[in-house]
Design a protein around this motif. Structure first.
Motif: not given
Length: 109
Positions: A80-109
């Motif tokens: 639901t938003g942009p990918w943002v670089p995140q610092p990591s413990e090993d110095g390798a790049p990681r990325f984070r983005a916000p998420v939200g529902a696009t539909r009612a998620p299925r419920d697993v019984a």
């Protein structure tokens, strides 16, 4: 991330997926001459990991959205938003983005 094994993203029930607020994409790991494996982690509002999945892709730049969306679709989420670089413990790049529902998620019984 936590030292404990997390469920796969696809295994989340509707209420569990509804707690997700961010997706984190870790740096890829080379798994062959032409492939890399990406790890994706869904995080709750308090940054507690909810689930984690891995996916392989060719070793060339792919949009992060394409890598993550396949896993998010299964539980009714999308970024639901942009990918943002995140610092990591090993110095390798990681990325984070916000998420939200696009539909009612299925419920697993």
């Amino acid at each position: 991330m936590t030292g404990r094994r997390l469920p796969r993203i696809a295994a989340l029930s509707g209420p569990e997926a509804g707690r997700a607020r961010h997706v984190l994409v870790h740096s890829p790991v080379h798994t062959g001459a032409d492939a890399v494996t990406w790890t994706l982690t869904l995080l709750a509002e308090d940054d507690v990991p909810l689930a984690e999945s891995r996916t392989s892709a060719p070793d060339y730049p792919l949009p992060l959205a394409d890598i993550a969306q396949v896993h998010l679709d299964v539980v009714g989420l999308s970024t639901t938003g942009p990918w943002v670089p995140q610092p990591s413990e090993d110095g390798a790049p990681r990325f984070r983005a916000p998420v939200g529902a696009t539909r009612a998620p299925r419920d697993v019984a």
